[in-house]
Design a protein around this motif. Structure first.
Motif, mmCIF file in Angstrom:
data_model
loop_
_atom_site.group_PDB
_atom_site.id
_atom_site.type_symbol
_atom_site.label_atom_id
_atom_site.label_comp_id
_atom_site.label_asym_id
_atom_site.label_seq_id
_atom_site.Cartn_x
_atom_site.Cartn_y
_atom_site.Cartn_z
ATOM 1 N N GLY A 73 0.869 -1.010 -0.113
ATOM 2 C CA GLY A 73 0.143 -0.074 -0.079
ATOM 3 C C GLY A 73 1.369 1.447 0.512
ATOM 4 N N PRO A 74 0.073 2.281 -0.432
ATOM 5 C CA PRO A 74 1.152 3.704 -0.085
ATOM 6 C C PRO A 74 1.902 4.008 1.064
ATOM 7 N N ALA A 75 0.823 3.852 2.302
ATOM 8 C CA ALA A 75 1.669 4.176 3.156
ATOM 9 C C ALA A 75 3.024 3.063 3.624
ATOM 10 N N GLY A 76 2.744 2.007 3.345
ATOM 11 C CA GLY A 76 3.467 0.911 3.468
ATOM 12 C C GLY A 76 4.998 1.226 2.213
ATOM 13 N N LEU A 77 4.982 1.414 1.451
ATOM 14 C CA LEU A 77 5.774 2.255 0.560
ATOM 15 C C LEU A 77 6.591 2.734 0.592
ATOM 16 N N PHE A 78 5.583 4.183 0.952
ATOM 17 C CA PHE A 78 6.590 5.080 1.908
ATOM 18 C C PHE A 78 7.660 4.992 2.674
ATOM 19 N N ILE A 79 7.053 4.013 3.985
ATOM 20 C CA ILE A 79 7.472 4.090 5.768
ATOM 21 C C ILE A 79 8.960 2.836 5.023
ATOM 22 N N PHE A 216 -4.747 12.659 -1.329
ATOM 23 C CA PHE A 216 -4.154 11.877 -0.898
ATOM 24 C C PHE A 216 -5.252 10.485 -0.700
ATOM 25 N N ARG A 217 -6.403 10.482 -1.903
ATOM 26 C CA ARG A 217 -7.787 9.902 -1.978
ATOM 27 C C ARG A 217 -7.503 8.588 -1.406
ATOM 28 N N MET A 293 4.455 7.709 -5.833
ATOM 29 C CA MET A 293 3.235 6.338 -6.079
ATOM 30 C C MET A 293 2.170 6.127 -6.360
ATOM 31 N N GLY A 294 2.366 6.598 -4.457
ATOM 32 C CA GLY A 294 1.300 5.768 -3.503
ATOM 33 C C GLY A 294 0.386 7.132 -3.560
ATOM 34 N N ILE A 295 1.131 8.138 -4.747
ATOM 35 C CA ILE A 295 -0.828 8.782 -4.921
ATOM 36 C C ILE A 295 -0.915 9.444 -6.244
ATOM 37 N N VAL A 296 -0.528 9.106 -7.176
ATOM 38 C CA VAL A 296 -1.172 9.092 -8.523
ATOM 39 C C VAL A 296 -1.654 7.626 -8.842
ATOM 40 N N ILE A 297 -1.229 6.270 -7.622
ATOM 41 C CA ILE A 297 -2.519 5.866 -8.574
ATOM 42 C C ILE A 297 -2.979 4.889 -7.210
ATOM 43 N N PRO A 298 -4.271 3.941 -7.084
ATOM 44 C CA PRO A 298 -4.011 3.236 -6.341
ATOM 45 C C PRO A 298 -3.551 1.131 -6.109
ATOM 46 N N TYR A 299 -3.447 1.219 -5.013
ATOM 47 C CA TYR A 299 -2.566 -0.153 -4.717
ATOM 48 C C TYR A 299 -3.475 -1.150 -5.580
#
Length: 555
Positions: A73-79, A216-217, A293-299
């Motif tokens: 997911g986007p948060a997991g990728l960033f973290i 951040f939808r 990457m986690g902003i432009v498309i959903p996982y």
């Protein structure tokens, strides 16, 4: 233990720069080769600063990073990228202090031999060489795949030959040509990444053809985290772990900077600036890229899923990039083609950088007797032509992609070396801790060093533990219920066995001795003095000649 420094200049640079004049009796070859064992110091600051960018940024930053978005997911990728970013930053600090102190060819490989154990140097050197050499045909394969974004009519063999010619021209002439080419190719990478970050910011605020304020939808729907393999918090942790593993393959660079140490002008100043700037570039491009990457498309984007499982054309090209997928969703034309073209320049630069790094690694080992002596020969321009020829030969492995079965073998070869970066970082941290202990016991004040890394020795211990743990967990999915695969186990861990075997071989064959902690030769014979004298002379000469505005920007 290495007992001598082979290839060192026997005539030190003499003269007192205090009179403000460049010593007329100093031979030009001495000046450009000081401490570099006959290589020429012709790489300028701007070229060295972008050197790490050239080696580190390839398709991973624009395409492969998106492959772990569905796992975490986007948060997991960033973290995950932020967490590994702290490890690579700590590694960078270890590299910076040692390389700025002793800017010699293949420094992190050779210093391990002089300050820890010659067997460690042998293992790190060959490990790093194969990492670079086997990465070259992989980059050629990537260029061919990127070309299929537009057409599949171009013969694979033709692509391989053209790329070989380009790499040959850029690496077989003087190092200045290589430096200039890398400066401009790396500049394209910075332009591309900066443009994609700007694209993310503009589109998330509604600056897109749909006038849709995305914001951040996708962090809310479908969600910020994914439970990978197992449900609940354990699954979310495994997702972050997968992103850290991807980051360990993607976030590299300190070793590339070090490879320029033996050919950099005013190496202490140039290398210090390069390592400092690498830190903020690392966090900006890689960690901010993971956020974007986690902003432009959903996982759970169906196009991304189709690209990853190979059911949709374009897998491996710019079309598989989350940014390009987003552009296509918005119906944006032309921009995806520009992105794919710039990704191609990134891959071209990465391969060019690998040829350089592999050749300098061979040269450094040859100078100290860990590779055939023939590889330490240089021409009048200070180019180690035999050492360049070996990695150029690895380009021919790109022809393997002509056959589907051979292409699989090529991918296996590249997969085998994914642990190599971490192993060399681990070895570098050990080397730094020996260096740190020797500074203290021999009464050398760290304040006198060209670069003093922060929070030492805790930084080095953190990097040592971090890289050690990452090496062990690379194939963690194999040990979960139903996850065992013998081929994957071999690919993930074979380089650990190779590293250990090369270490043991050299230890037994040469009967090397471990350098007692605190007793390392911090002068490397007289090489440090030679570099000190060169720096003094070069400082005077720099004051007497005009400097371009572009060079001033990077000083």
């Amino acid at each position: 233990m290495a007992s001598s420094i082979q290839g060192s200049s026997t005539n030190p640079i003499q003269g007192d720069p205090a009179d403000g004049k460049y010593p007329n009796h100093v031979d030009e070859d001495q000046l450009v080769s000081a401490g570099s064992q006959h290589l020429h110091r012709k790489l300028r600051g701007r070229e060295v600063q972008l050197f790490a960018v050239g080696g580190a940024i390839g398709t991973s930053l624009f395409v492969q990073m998106g492959a772990v978005l569905p796992k975490a997911g986007p948060a997991g990728l960033f973290i995950g990228f932020m967490a590994y970013g702290t490890i690579i930053m700590a590694v960078n600090e270890c590299f910076a202090e040692m390389v700025c102190y002793m800017p010699i060819p293949s420094p992190f490989v050779r210093l391990a031999g002089h300050w820890v154990d010659d067997a460690l140097s042998f293992a790190m050197g060959w490990n790093f060489f194969f990492t670079m050499a086997l990465g070259i045909p992989y980059e050629i394969v990537a260029i061919n795949i990127l070309l299929t974004y537009w057409t599949d009519k171009i013969p694979v063999a033709a692509v391989v030959v053209v790329i070989m010619v380009i790499y040959g021209i850029l690496n077989i002439l003087t190092v200045r040509y290589f430096g200039v080419s890398e400066f401009y190719l790396s500049s394209f990478k910075i332009i591309l990444m900066s443009g994609l970050i700007l694209y993310t910011f503009v589109t998330m605020l509604g600056g897109n053809p749909h006038h849709d304020r995305v914001g951040f939808r996708y962090w809310n729907d479908p969600g910020a985290f994914v439970s990978y393999l197992v449900p609940g918090s354990t699954g979310r942790l495994l997702g972050v772990l997968s992103c850290m593993i991807q980051a360990s393959f993607t976030m590299v660079g300190p070793e590339y900077i070090s490879m320029a140490a033996g050919e950099a002008e005013r190496p202490r100043k140039v290398m210090r600036k390069a390592y400092v700037s690498f830190g903020w570039r690392l966090m900006l491009f890689f960690c901010l890229g993971a956020l974007c990457m986690g902003i432009v498309i959903p996982y759970d984007d169906p196009t991304l899923a189709a690209m990853l499982d190979g059911t949709k054309e374009g897998s491996g090209t710019g079309a598989a990039s989350p940014y390009v997928i987003s552009m296509n969703h918005f119906g944006i034309k032309v921009l995806p083609d520009i992105v794919n073209a710039l990704i191609m320049t990134s891959v071209l630069s990465a391969g060019n950088n690998l040829v350089f790094s592999a050749s300098r690694t061979l040269y450094g080992m040859s100078v100290e007797g860990k590779a055939p002596k023939l590889l330490s020969k240089t021409n009048r321009a200070g180019l180690p032509y035999n050492a360049v020829a070996i990695p150029m030969a690895f380009c021919a492995l790109g022809f393997l992609q002509v056959s589907n079965s051979s292409a699989t073998v090529l991918n296996w070869l590249v997969s085998c070396i994914t642990a190599s970066y971490l192993l060399n970082y681990f070895g570098t941290c050990i080397t730094y801790l020996h260096f740190y202990a020797s500074l203290r016991r021999q009464g050398v004040r760290r304040e006198s060093l060209p670069y003093r890394s922060r929070f030492q020795p805790y930084t080095a211990w953190y990097a040592l533990c971090g890289t050690g743990v990452m090496v062990l967990i690379l194939g963690y999915t194999l040990f979960l219920t139903g996850g065992w695969d013998t081929t994957t186990f071999f690919l993930d861990y074979v380089m650990i066995a190779f590293f250990v075997l090369t270490f043991v071989f050299w230890k037994v064959f040469r009967r090397t001795r471990h350098v007692r902690i605190g007793t390392a030769d911090l002068q490397l014979g007289r090489i440090k003095r030679e570099i000190d004298e060169y720096e003094e002379v070069e400082a005077v000469r720099r004051r007497e000649k005009p400097v371009s505005w572009l060079d001033r920007v990077f000083e």
